[in-house]
Design a protein around this motif. Structure first.
Motif, PDB file in Angstrom:
ATOM      1  N   PHE A 193       8.841  41.861  12.239  1.00 36.91           N
ATOM      2  CA  PHE A 193       8.940  40.437  11.905  1.00 36.91           C
ATOM      3  C   PHE A 193       7.570  39.921  11.485  1.00 36.91           C
ATOM      4  CE2 PHE A 193      12.320  41.342  14.927  1.00 36.91           C
ATOM      5  CZ  PHE A 193      13.410  40.998  14.144  1.00 36.91           C
ATOM      6  N   VAL A 194       7.507  39.361  10.289  1.00 37.93           N
ATOM      7  CA  VAL A 194       6.218  38.855   9.803  1.00 37.93           C
ATOM      8  C   VAL A 194       6.360  37.389   9.412  1.00 37.93           C
ATOM      9  CG1 VAL A 194       5.310  41.082   9.041  1.00 37.93           C
ATOM     10  CG2 VAL A 194       6.683  39.737   7.474  1.00 37.93           C
ATOM     11  N   ARG A 195       5.274  36.703   9.557  1.00 40.88           N
ATOM     12  CA  ARG A 195       5.325  35.261   9.291  1.00 40.88           C
ATOM     13  C   ARG A 195       5.418  35.007   7.787  1.00 40.88           C
ATOM     14  NH1 ARG A 195       1.005  31.235  11.900  1.00 40.88           N
ATOM     15  NH2 ARG A 195       2.047  31.824  13.842  1.00 40.88           N
ATOM     16  N   ILE A 196       6.285  34.086   7.412  1.00 42.01           N
ATOM     17  CA  ILE A 196       6.459  33.748   6.000  1.00 42.01           C
ATOM     18  C   ILE A 196       5.286  32.853   5.569  1.00 42.01           C
ATOM     19  CG2 ILE A 196       7.901  31.673   6.368  1.00 42.01           C
ATOM     20  CD1 ILE A 196       9.702  32.844   4.037  1.00 42.01           C
ATOM     21  N   ALA A 197       4.814  33.048   4.313  1.00 40.77           N
ATOM     22  CA  ALA A 197       3.641  32.293   3.842  1.00 40.77           C
ATOM     23  C   ALA A 197       3.907  30.796   3.857  1.00 40.77           C
ATOM     24  CB  ALA A 197       3.246  32.761   2.443  1.00 40.77           C
ATOM     25  N   ALA A 198       5.101  30.396   3.462  1.00 40.54           N
ATOM     26  CA  ALA A 198       5.473  28.975   3.434  1.00 40.54           C
ATOM     27  C   ALA A 198       6.994  28.931   3.340  1.00 40.54           C
ATOM     28  CB  ALA A 198       4.851  28.286   2.226  1.00 40.54           C
ATOM     29  N   THR A 210      21.164  37.918  19.761  1.00 35.86           N
ATOM     30  CA  THR A 210      20.977  36.515  20.168  1.00 35.86           C
ATOM     31  C   THR A 210      20.006  35.747  19.262  1.00 35.86           C
ATOM     32  OG1 THR A 210      19.215  37.148  21.673  1.00 35.86           O
ATOM     33  CG2 THR A 210      21.436  36.976  22.620  1.00 35.86           C
ATOM     34  N   ASN A 211      18.997  36.391  18.713  1.00 41.53           N
ATOM     35  CA  ASN A 211      18.009  35.678  17.885  1.00 41.53           C
ATOM     36  C   ASN A 211      18.717  35.071  16.682  1.00 41.53           C
ATOM     37  OD1 ASN A 211      15.459  38.316  18.233  1.00 41.53           O
ATOM     38  ND2 ASN A 211      16.266  36.868  19.727  1.00 41.53           N
ATOM     39  N   VAL A 212      18.484  33.798  16.460  1.00 37.51           N
ATOM     40  CA  VAL A 212      19.209  33.112  15.374  1.00 37.51           C
ATOM     41  C   VAL A 212      18.449  33.254  14.057  1.00 37.51           C
ATOM     42  CG1 VAL A 212      20.191  30.922  14.606  1.00 37.51           C
ATOM     43  CG2 VAL A 212      20.069  31.444  17.039  1.00 37.51           C
ATOM     44  N   GLU A 213      19.204  33.596  13.012  1.00 36.63           N
ATOM     45  CA  GLU A 213      18.621  33.608  11.667  1.00 36.63           C
ATOM     46  C   GLU A 213      19.101  32.369  10.921  1.00 36.63           C
ATOM     47  OE1 GLU A 213      17.534  38.077  10.341  1.00 36.63           O
ATOM     48  OE2 GLU A 213      19.553  37.402   9.831  1.00 36.63           O
ATOM     49  N   TYR A 256       9.324  33.286  10.769  1.00 38.36           N
ATOM     50  CA  TYR A 256       9.131  34.718  10.505  1.00 38.36           C
ATOM     51  C   TYR A 256      10.351  35.264   9.791  1.00 38.36           C
ATOM     52  CZ  TYR A 256       5.178  34.653  13.738  1.00 38.36           C
ATOM     53  OH  TYR A 256       3.974  34.380  14.335  1.00 38.36           O
ATOM     54  N   PHE A 257      10.136  36.370   9.073  1.00 35.44           N
ATOM     55  CA  PHE A 257      11.312  37.018   8.472  1.00 35.44           C
ATOM     56  C   PHE A 257      11.330  38.493   8.843  1.00 35.44           C
ATOM     57  CE2 PHE A 257       8.015  37.300   5.194  1.00 35.44           C
ATOM     58  CZ  PHE A 257       8.122  38.608   4.737  1.00 35.44           C
ATOM     59  N   LYS A 317      14.576  43.696   6.067  1.00 37.38           N
ATOM     60  CA  LYS A 317      15.663  43.197   5.205  1.00 37.38           C
ATOM     61  C   LYS A 317      15.175  42.359   4.022  1.00 37.38           C
ATOM     62  CE  LYS A 317      18.533  41.514   8.637  1.00 37.38           C
ATOM     63  NZ  LYS A 317      19.657  40.722   9.074  1.00 37.38           N
ATOM     64  N   TYR A 318      14.071  41.662   4.204  1.00 34.85           N
ATOM     65  CA  TYR A 318      13.645  40.700   3.182  1.00 34.85           C
ATOM     66  C   TYR A 318      12.219  40.980   2.741  1.00 34.85           C
ATOM     67  CZ  TYR A 318      17.638  38.398   5.331  1.00 34.85           C
ATOM     68  OH  TYR A 318      18.872  38.126   5.839  1.00 34.85           O
ATOM     69  N   ASP A 319      11.895  40.424   1.599  1.00 37.86           N
ATOM     70  CA  ASP A 319      10.608  40.744   1.006  1.00 37.86           C
ATOM     71  C   ASP A 319       9.927  39.471   0.515  1.00 37.86           C
ATOM     72  OD1 ASP A 319       8.558  42.242   0.035  1.00 37.86           O
ATOM     73  OD2 ASP A 319       9.535  42.699  -1.879  1.00 37.86           O
ATOM     74  N   TYR A 320       9.833  38.470   1.364  1.00 36.24           N
ATOM     75  CA  TYR A 320       9.196  37.218   0.954  1.00 36.24           C
ATOM     76  C   TYR A 320       7.683  37.386   1.043  1.00 36.24           C
ATOM     77  CZ  TYR A 320      13.849  35.851   2.563  1.00 36.24           C
ATOM     78  OH  TYR A 320      15.202  35.784   2.788  1.00 36.24           O
ATOM     79  N   GLU A 321       6.993  36.399   0.512  1.00 37.68           N
ATOM     80  CA  GLU A 321       5.529  36.436   0.630  1.00 37.68           C
ATOM     81  C   GLU A 321       5.154  36.199   2.093  1.00 37.68           C
ATOM     82  OE1 GLU A 321       1.575  34.119  -0.822  1.00 37.68           O
ATOM     83  OE2 GLU A 321       3.443  33.642  -1.901  1.00 37.68           O
ATOM     84  N   CYS A 322       4.308  37.085   2.644  1.00 35.69           N
ATOM     85  CA  CYS A 322       3.994  36.891   4.060  1.00 35.69           C
ATOM     86  C   CYS A 322       2.642  36.199   4.217  1.00 35.69           C
ATOM     87  CB  CYS A 322       4.063  38.200   4.829  1.00 35.69           C
ATOM     88  SG  CYS A 322       3.019  39.460   4.207  1.00 35.69           S
TER      89      CYS A 322
END
Ligand code: GAL
Length: 579
Positions: free
Chosen positions: A321-326, A360-363, A456-457, A461-466
């Motif tokens: 899990f990495v933090r999304i840039a924005a 349990t973690n909500v997306e 975080y994403f 699964k996803y490839d957003y800017e971190c």
């Protein structure tokens, strides 16, 4: 076949914090207050070798897996550092680093003359080989300061620093070491006292990106106490206190342990181990145990959870899990509470914080609105919108009402206060707790501390800017974005909301500070310049309902300031940025 005599001790494949830990010959490991280095594929554990209270010297053990340790022996004999008068010495908290310039391994040890703790010096010893033997080089007070619990930290640029509890354990002194690491620089510009007045000891330092984190204990001798942590981008600058890094039951005694080191595990990008000592003052060397636990930095604050037993598998998902840039329209994110390192979660009814758990973690899928700082959080499986109803959190069909509008108020470290536009309340962890299953609910802004959340994403699964969340640039960008958000909201006429105490600190110009308040009151105001740690203002201020200005012309130059307001019932802290 019959074995007579020696049998190999059973190999360990996990850590059992606090339990008896024997070396590969079946003897209790005698290496407290220690540190671990990784060199040429082998880990080396250095620590205090003691019989009862008496120091024999510094021991060293080696391991390839961190679970099974083979004793190398005493690599620094106490006899080398005996006090001329007492004929004894006490050696504590040895830390070793390698000097690239001289090719020597350098060890710093807290040194006493064997009669109490009045000498408060360091002993420096050096070796050509990591596994010793180490030869005494000097015994001194760093830059003349008393120094008890201590550590050394080697920075990525090759500079190294000594951290020592000083002024009778009141402050922590950070001093640059000379290029050969054998002494401190003797130059006041290259040292700072940090965390002043907090009485921290047992320092351990780690750096991730540009960000330094320190963990500490309180000051109660052999008895355990709550842990502490702090962070900075400038090792000789202001260290911002964070919170107790221990977050589970037992955290008021740091799981009956005291910090000594943060070990970065080889083979992982971001795997760290908290190393602590569970002291037994009746036999410090023979009966004290070890508490090693995984340490996480991903939330931006060091956190250590409790495990009865654990192994390296806990690190396998440490970078998932990495933090999304924005926030981005359509992005699927999870919400991480900064101080518990736990996720906003749900099991049908209501929301709570939980460990990493896909069940349990909500997306949430983010949906933008006409206001760039206001978002909808759509639960990804059901398509329902997060809504705040009279302080409770629910999921419901999209209804276009402000109860489903969430304002994200950015903070310097990239976390957000997540605020419902309808009632201005913010998402909060109940009772300021960190335990898994603690409910999440809505609370008046400023009323509790656990109001900082990161988005975080799932990088699988996803490839957003971190977010490059440990870089200096990230924090600078966030300060800039915070200013833009404030400007936007002011120009959009968005009403200011006072904190839960009915008081808000605002800074309208470099001439002073403005306090907006719902009531008349009196508080002590302190202003600290973050870059120097200097207190530039401290006085009682009479606050009137509405706006109160406190002027100190010419004192606020461009920079960041911490302003605090205190009285018997309230403690309000705000960061002020002058551009
Ligand atoms: C602790 C310290 C230990 C040891 C002990 C002696 O506060 O962290 O290293 O010095 O005091 O009482």
């Amino acid at each position: 076949m019959i074995f007579a005599g020696w049998l190999p001790a059973e190999a360990k494949d996990c850590f059992n914090p606090g339990e008896r830990w024997n070396d590969t010959s079946g003897k209790h490991i005698n290496a407290h207050g220690g540190c671990v280095l990784f060199e040429g594929g082998t880990y080396y554990w250095f620590g205090e070798d003691r019989n009862g209270f008496v120091s024999n010297g510094i021991s060293c053990y080696s391991s390839v897996d961190l679970y099974n340790w083979t004793r190398i022996g005493i690599v620094f004999e106490a006899s080398q550092a005996k006090d001329a008068t007492t004929g004894k010495c006490t050696l504590e908290r040895p830390k070793v680093i390698y000097n690239d310039m001289t090719g020597k391994w350098v060890m710093y040890i807290h040194w006493e003359n064997g009669d109490g703790y009045g000498e408060a010096k360091v002993c420096v010893a050096i070796s050509d080989k990591v596994e010793g033997p180490y030869v005494v080089s000097d015994v001194f007070r760093p830059n003349g300061h008393d120094s008890r619990d201590q550590t050394i930290f080697k920075d990525t640029d090759g500079k190294a620093y000594h951290f020592g509890s000083t002024d009778m354990n009141t402050n922590m002194n950070v001093a640059l070491l000379s290029d050969d690491y054998l002494t401190t620089e003797n130059n006041p510009v290259t040292e700072t006292k940090i965390l002043n007045g907090l009485k921290y000891e047992a320092p351990a330092i780690v750096k991730r990106g540009d960000t330094y984190f320190g963990i500490f204990s309180g000051c109660t001798g052999w008895a355990p106490n709550p842990g502490h942590s702090a962070t900075t981008l400038d090792i000789l600058g202001y260290w911002e206190p964070l919170r107790n890094f221990a977050i589970d039951n037992g955290n008021m005694t740091t799981y009956r342990s005291q910090s000594t080191y943060i070990l970065k595990v080889a083979g992982y990008d971001n795997a760290y181990i908290y190393m602590g000592d569970r002291w037994d003052s009746s036999d410090v060397g023979g009966k004290s145990e070890y508490v090693w636990l995984p340490l996480s930095l991903r939330s931006g604050a060091p956190t250590v959870k409790w495990y009865d037993s654990w192994n390296m598998d806990v690190f396998v998902n440490s970078d998932r899990f990495v933090r999304i840039a924005a926030p981005v329209d359509g992005a699927v994110v999870r919400i991480l509470d900064k101080y518990s390192d736990r996720w906003m979660s749900s099991k049908g009814n209501g929301f709570f914080i939980d460990d990493d758990n896909d069940d349990t973690n909500v997306e949430f899928r983010l949906e933008s609105t006409s206001n760039p700082y206001v978002w909808h959080f759509i639960e990804n499986k059901s398509g329902k919108y997060l809504e705040s109803m009279f302080g409770a959190l629910i999921l419901s069909e999209g209804n276009g009402k402000p109860t489903q509008d969430w304002r994200l108020e950015l903070e310097e470290d990239g976390c957000y206060a997540i605020q419902c536009v309808n009632d201005n309340k913010v998402l909060s962890v109940s009772g300021d707790l960190q335990l898994a299953s603690t409910p999440l609910f809505m609370i008046k802004k400023g009323a509790a501390e656990s109001q900082h959340f990161g988005l975080y994403f799932d990088a699988d699964k996803y490839d957003y800017e971190c977010a490059d969340m440990f870089s200096a640039g990230y924090r600078a960008d966030n300060l800039d974005k915070m200013r833009k958000q404030a400007d936007f909201e002011a120009s959009a006429g968005i009403e200011e909301t006072l904190g839960g105490y009915g008081v808000k600190i605002v800074c309208t110009n470099p001439e002073g500070i403005t306090i907006n308040s719902e009531t008349d009151t009196q508080m002590t105001m302190s202003v600290i310049e973050v870059s120097s740690g200097r207190r530039i203002f401290s006085d009682n201020v009479v606050i009137v309902s509405g706006k109160t200005s406190v002027a100190f012309p010419g004192m606020l130059t461009v920079g960041v300031y911490i302003v605090s307001l205190d009285n018997d019932t309230s403690h309000i802290i705000s960061k002020i940025i002058i551009y």
